[in-house]
Structures are given as structure tokens and as C-alpha cells.
Design an enzyme around this catalytic site. Sequence first.
Site, mmCIF file in Angstrom:
data_model
loop_
_atom_site.group_PDB
_atom_site.id
_atom_site.type_symbol
_atom_site.label_atom_id
_atom_site.label_comp_id
_atom_site.label_asym_id
_atom_site.label_seq_id
_atom_site.Cartn_x
_atom_site.Cartn_y
_atom_site.Cartn_z
ATOM 1 N N ASN A 9 4.564 1.546 -1.700
ATOM 2 C CA ASN A 9 3.428 1.973 -2.509
ATOM 3 C C ASN A 9 3.021 3.349 -1.987
ATOM 4 O O ASN A 9 2.361 3.445 -0.959
ATOM 5 C CB ASN A 9 2.286 0.952 -2.355
ATOM 6 C CG ASN A 9 0.997 1.419 -3.015
ATOM 7 O OD1 ASN A 9 0.991 2.372 -3.794
ATOM 8 N ND2 ASN A 9 -0.110 0.741 -2.703
ATOM 9 N N TRP A 10 3.458 4.371 -2.713
ATOM 10 C CA TRP A 10 3.206 5.742 -2.229
ATOM 11 C C TRP A 10 1.732 6.121 -2.314
ATOM 12 O O TRP A 10 1.307 7.109 -1.762
ATOM 13 C CB TRP A 10 4.028 6.739 -3.041
ATOM 14 C CG TRP A 10 5.509 6.705 -2.791
ATOM 15 C CD1 TRP A 10 6.191 5.816 -1.989
ATOM 16 C CD2 TRP A 10 6.505 7.583 -3.343
ATOM 17 N NE1 TRP A 10 7.537 6.107 -2.019
ATOM 18 C CE2 TRP A 10 7.757 7.182 -2.841
ATOM 19 C CE3 TRP A 10 6.454 8.666 -4.218
ATOM 20 C CZ2 TRP A 10 8.954 7.841 -3.186
ATOM 21 C CZ3 TRP A 10 7.635 9.305 -4.564
ATOM 22 C CH2 TRP A 10 8.862 8.906 -4.049
ATOM 23 N N LYS A 11 0.944 5.374 -3.072
ATOM 24 C CA LYS A 11 -0.458 5.714 -3.350
ATOM 25 C C LYS A 11 -0.520 7.135 -3.918
ATOM 26 O O LYS A 11 0.429 7.574 -4.569
ATOM 27 C CB LYS A 11 -1.314 5.528 -2.087
ATOM 28 C CG LYS A 11 -1.079 4.144 -1.455
ATOM 29 C CD LYS A 11 -2.129 3.740 -0.481
ATOM 30 C CE LYS A 11 -1.797 2.357 0.064
ATOM 31 N NZ LYS A 11 -2.835 1.827 0.936
ATOM 32 N N HIS A 95 -4.386 -3.990 -6.771
ATOM 33 C CA HIS A 95 -4.434 -3.493 -5.389
ATOM 34 C C HIS A 95 -5.890 -3.394 -4.963
ATOM 35 O O HIS A 95 -6.763 -3.051 -5.761
ATOM 36 C CB HIS A 95 -3.737 -2.130 -5.294
ATOM 37 C CG HIS A 95 -3.561 -1.683 -3.880
ATOM 38 N ND1 HIS A 95 -4.592 -1.150 -3.151
ATOM 39 C CD2 HIS A 95 -2.490 -1.748 -3.044
ATOM 40 C CE1 HIS A 95 -4.153 -0.889 -1.915
ATOM 41 N NE2 HIS A 95 -2.884 -1.249 -1.828
ATOM 42 N N GLU A 97 -7.485 -1.243 -3.449
ATOM 43 C CA GLU A 97 -8.123 0.063 -3.690
ATOM 44 C C GLU A 97 -8.567 0.179 -5.146
ATOM 45 O O GLU A 97 -9.575 0.823 -5.440
ATOM 46 C CB GLU A 97 -7.165 1.191 -3.275
ATOM 47 C CG GLU A 97 -7.070 1.274 -1.752
ATOM 48 C CD GLU A 97 -5.742 1.776 -1.211
ATOM 49 O OE1 GLU A 97 -4.951 2.384 -1.960
ATOM 50 O OE2 GLU A 97 -5.483 1.550 -0.009
ATOM 51 N N GLU A 166 -2.462 -8.949 0.739
ATOM 52 C CA GLU A 166 -2.814 -7.771 1.532
ATOM 53 C C GLU A 166 -4.255 -7.894 2.015
ATOM 54 O O GLU A 166 -5.194 -7.570 1.263
ATOM 55 C CB GLU A 166 -2.685 -6.505 0.684
ATOM 56 C CG GLU A 166 -1.297 -6.231 0.174
ATOM 57 C CD GLU A 166 -1.091 -4.753 -0.129
ATOM 58 O OE1 GLU A 166 -0.144 -4.178 0.421
ATOM 59 O OE2 GLU A 166 -1.891 -4.180 -0.880
ATOM 60 N N GLY A 172 -3.930 0.325 5.838
ATOM 61 C CA GLY A 172 -4.121 1.695 6.307
ATOM 62 C C GLY A 172 -4.931 1.803 7.587
ATOM 63 O O GLY A 172 -5.350 2.893 7.970
ATOM 64 N N SER A 208 -0.476 -2.342 6.898
ATOM 65 C CA SER A 208 0.004 -1.748 8.160
ATOM 66 C C SER A 208 1.338 -2.331 8.633
ATOM 67 O O SER A 208 1.550 -2.500 9.831
ATOM 68 C CB SER A 208 -1.064 -1.857 9.251
ATOM 69 O OG SER A 208 -2.234 -1.150 8.879
ATOM 70 N N GLY A 229 2.569 0.690 2.449
ATOM 71 C CA GLY A 229 1.868 1.926 2.084
ATOM 72 C C GLY A 229 2.352 3.098 2.915
ATOM 73 O O GLY A 229 3.419 3.661 2.676
ATOM 74 N N GLY A 230 1.578 3.445 3.913
ATOM 75 C CA GLY A 230 1.847 4.635 4.729
ATOM 76 C C GLY A 230 3.293 4.756 5.187
ATOM 77 O O GLY A 230 3.896 5.842 5.106
#
Length: 244
Positions: A9-11, A95, A97, A166, A172, A208, A229-230
Site C-alpha cells: 500500500n504505497w499510500k 483502510h 486512514e 490492521e 506507521g 509496521s 505500507g512504509g
Amino acid sequence: MRGKLVVGNWKMNGGLAANAALLSALKAGWQPAAGREIAVCVPYPYLPQAQAALAGTAIGWGAQDVSEHDAGAYTGEVSAAMLRDFGCRYAIVGHSERRQFFGDTDGVVAAKAAAALAAGLVPIACVGETLAEREAGTTDAVVVRQLDAVLTRLGPDVARIVVAYEPVWAIGTGRTASPEQAQAVHAMLRARLEKAGASGVPLLYGGSVKADNAVALFAMVDIDGGLIGGASLKAAEFLAIARA
Ligand code: PGA
């Protein structure tokens, strides 16, 4: 048997040049194997780039959200049919976010999952509790409420989705759920899905995940892969997670 799936998930990250480098490194580094799949969920404007780079490879691509509506006066929205036009296999829905910053309710998330399925996409439906909810002992109630909204809306079609657990406090933050904490929630979600006749739904963990904790997490019996993610922005790290 449930397949293994690792999704990046590149966001809201990336750019044409950085994406080109990342996508070609993924193509060069990923060894396809039966029952194991990777995919990247990129920002909307980069879908044609992902399609051009990944078409004909074993790597899938998708979007990070999708409209619950089919077409019409919904300024700024992107429909599931549009995602299909760009070869998407997946659309993330719900998600945390989106729930937190853009007001996506359980009902909206379920409607988005239905819209994605109707267009032939696989929705990746995210559930997860906040730190306050975990500390209040309501983790199970929260994730079951979130999952049940999707189950109720989709009925038997739920067998065709992917679910990602999640925990919001692990996203993150560098703070991962322990393999045992994640497994406990996954087992509960699995039981719920089995009751709904959807025992084959892949259950991903996200929050994470890094190369150095992926092996222990993915060794858990009810964890079928990850939503990353990251760490999905670095090819070597993402591939190491996928190999785990
Ligand atoms: P993270 O994000 O891996 O950076 O914690 C996961 C996610 O939000 O999907």
C-alpha cells in the site's frame, strides 16, 4: 488451500521516476511460485504506469480506495469500472486512514466492497481497532462490527474478498502487534468467516510489517500474508517480506 498474498500500500507516495525504479526492481526480483502472490496498490494517477510495467507479469496491481457509486455527479470520485479499465485486480476498502480522515463508515466500506466486487475487482477490506479501543478491551467487538458490516452487505459473495487486520496503533508507528496478538484476532475473524461459508478468504496482517518481523507473523496459522505500507516503498524490503 488459502494462497499467500503480500500487498504493498504505497499510500500518497511516489512519483513517475521513483515508481519506475521500484516497479522494475520488483519485476526483476520476484520469483513467481504457485499459491504465492504479490501486488501493489498505487495512487490513482499511477495506475496506467503500474499497468504498463506489470501487465504480463505475476505481480498484480490495484487502487487504495474506490467509490461506492457507479457513475455520475460525484466530483473527485473514481469508480470500480474505471479501475477495471486500468487492469486493477484489487481495491483496498476501509483502510483506517480512510475511516479516520475521510469519514468512511462501516456502511460506506461495505458499499465500496460491493461496488468493487460487482466490477470484477477483489476488495481488500480492512478492519482494526484503535489503541483506546484495545485498552478498553473492545478489540474483538470493534473488528467483528467492521467485518459484519461487509458480511451482511455481501452475503455469500464474501467468499471472493480479502480481509486485512490492521490494528490502528501499529500502522506507521513502528509498533507491531506481536505474532500472538495478531493470531488471536485472526483466529476470531477466521471463525466468523467460516460461519459465513467463506473459509477460503485470505486474511492479511498489516501494521509496521518489516523484513525482520514478517517471518514470525506469517508463521501464524491464520495469517495468510500482509498489507505493507512504509516497507513497500523499498523494493528489497518489500521482496524480503514477500519471500517470508
Ligand atoms: P505500515 O502501514 O506498514 O506503514 O504500518 C500498513 C498500512 O497502513 O496498510
